[in-house]
Design an enzyme around this catalytic site. Structure first.
Site, short mmCIF file in Angstrom:
data_model
loop_
_atom_site.label_atom_id
_atom_site.label_comp_id
_atom_site.label_asym_id
_atom_site.label_seq_id
_atom_site.Cartn_x
_atom_site.Cartn_y
_atom_site.Cartn_z
N LYS B 176 0.84 -1.20 0.00
CA LYS B 176 0.00 0.00 0.00
C LYS B 176 0.87 1.25 0.00
CE LYS B 176 -3.55 2.70 0.15
NZ LYS B 176 -4.49 2.97 1.23
N LYS B 244 -1.19 11.66 4.80
CA LYS B 244 -1.09 10.76 5.96
C LYS B 244 -0.41 9.45 5.55
CE LYS B 244 -3.15 7.22 7.30
NZ LYS B 244 -4.20 6.22 7.08
#
Lengths: 294, 294
Positions: B176, B244
């Site tokens: 990811k 983030k």
């Protein structure tokens, strides 16, 4: 198809790209005249029916549309304006279609210079490499006048698949520079991700499969990432040629006084790769530089 | 389909992603229990048939598989090990499927800590955003044990399309992170090319069309490049969320002591974009940073 109504096309350059392109023009039924600096490279074309000429001027005298497919900016300049160059033989109105990858800025200058002599020019650099040239599936990015593009289009259709008039003189070369910059940067992005994955003990091929279909997916992820995983850099597109194209991109960026840090990084890595003696490898060997620095 | 044989699934988090995922689980016939820190976010899920629980421990006591879909690493830690956390209510053998995007390193620690208490964990972060969550077409990248993956797969199939077991604990989170890094770098590469093209007077949409089918082609060139050309950054994937995720990637790079300059550039640009107050824009607004610097 009768060849009687198809014009004689001129081709200057019978190298890795020029030769298969010439063969495709013959296959499409065009009468083809060829000038090659090294005549031995044109043997296959002669056997397939092309007529060879001793210099660009002689070829230009007998054609209405001449394609140039040579190595670099100075080569195109020599072929056009040098000793026995195209302008010395050309009939008024000749359309020069330069399919080499060269400087966009110089392209504009050359088009202007040709115009003052009643000659027309399109820049029409290609991507897709030798495989695309052989298959006749090149992507062709064109700069110049719409009416000249319309005239050249049937000929270009024998050579490529996606053929786009981008804008005025030089626009094709700008897009080609962008094409090369984006590919190199994508290779670097994928290579850095592989370095991170490898350091984390993640299987690279599984990661490639997981990412290929999503927003991180790209042609580079499909094709070049496999080469990187297999550490197999049989070209493909040789690093030394990509490096040459990157130098043109660098000059263009500089002449426009632009600050493009990610592009500069890619230009620098590609140069480093060739400096290390890896110019004959596929340019996705950029991954080697990433691995060395990681 | 009878729901009698489908197990009760637990879901912690009913935000932008959790809510549509929960609705898809209900649609697939699962009995669903939900804990949401802000209960008002779970109203739609309750109306669709989910039972709400006052805390993660209470939910964990009544399920064999619990999905966590919360914001950041500390949130997952709190949900698992905090006050009224999952471990305090879980029956032995509970499978925790963390679909949040969090630190790969912390994920490994959490999986070990759960294992000492007889609990199992998969990391299963997703890409595809809110649209993918609603459509049930998320890409799901999984880390953990093969037998746990096999057990979770039918449930994950209700949520996503490409579902890949990458490797052991943390491997899903690593991929990811790589996904986010590659996307951001590709956006920057395309944005720099657009800056070069624009400075050269080249039409961006024509260039996009010419390049999309070739080796410079990517999902970013298809989707994000259109946003950049239209200067329309309606999300999509919000910059503040991408930022983030990039911080997690940065921590992972640092913890592995890697030097990845192109990734670092993308991490820095994304942070700059959010610092400029553009966190609510689609993260392809990275093009704004490129334009400012060019």
């Amino acid at each position: 198809m009768s060849t009687a109504h198809l014009p004689r096309i001129g081709l200057v350059g019978a190298g890795i790209m020029g030769k298969p392109m010439g063969l495709n023009l013959l296959k499409a039924g065009y009468t083809l005249g060829v000038y090659a600096r090294r005549p031995e490279t044109a043997t296959d074309l002669a056997h397939a029916g092309a007529r060879l000429y001793p210099n660009p001027a002689a070829l230009a005298a007998e054609t209405e549309l001449i394609i140039t497919m040579v190595s670099d900016t100075p080569d195109v300049e020599a072929v056009l304006f040098g000793k026995d160059g195209i302008v010395l033989g050309a009939k008024s109105g000749l359309l020069v279609v330069d399919m080499s990858t060269i400087s966009p800025v110089t392209t504009q200058t050359m088009a202007q210079r040709l115009a003052t002599q009643g000659l027309r020019m399109l820049d029409a650099p290609v991507s897709g490499g030798e495989a695309g040239a052989i298959a006749g599936t090149l992507t062709i990015m064109v700069g110049g006048k719409a009416e000249d593009f319309a005239e050249a289009l049937p000929v270009l259709t024998a050579l490529g698949k996606t053929i786009t008039l981008i804008g005025d003189h030089g626009a094709g070369q700008v897009v080609k520079a962008c094409n090369n910059l984006i590919i190199a940067q994508t290779v670097i992005a994928v290579s850095e991700a592989f370095a991170l994955a490898q350091a984390s003990g993640v299987d690279l091929e599984k990661m490639r499969t997981a990412l290929a279909g999503g927003f991180a997916g790209s042609k580079v992820m499909e094709v070049h990432a496999k080469r990187i995983i297999e550490d197999n850099y049989a070209p493909g597109f040789k690093a030394k040629l990509h490096d040459k194209d990157m130098r043109i991109a660098a000059q263009t960026i500089q002449s426009l006084d632009l600050n493009l840090p990610s592009s500069q990084l890619a230009i620098q890595y590609m140069h480093q790769l060739v400096e290390q003696g890896n110019g004959e490898l596929d340019s996705s060997a950029l991954a080697k530089i990433v691995q060395q620095l990681a």
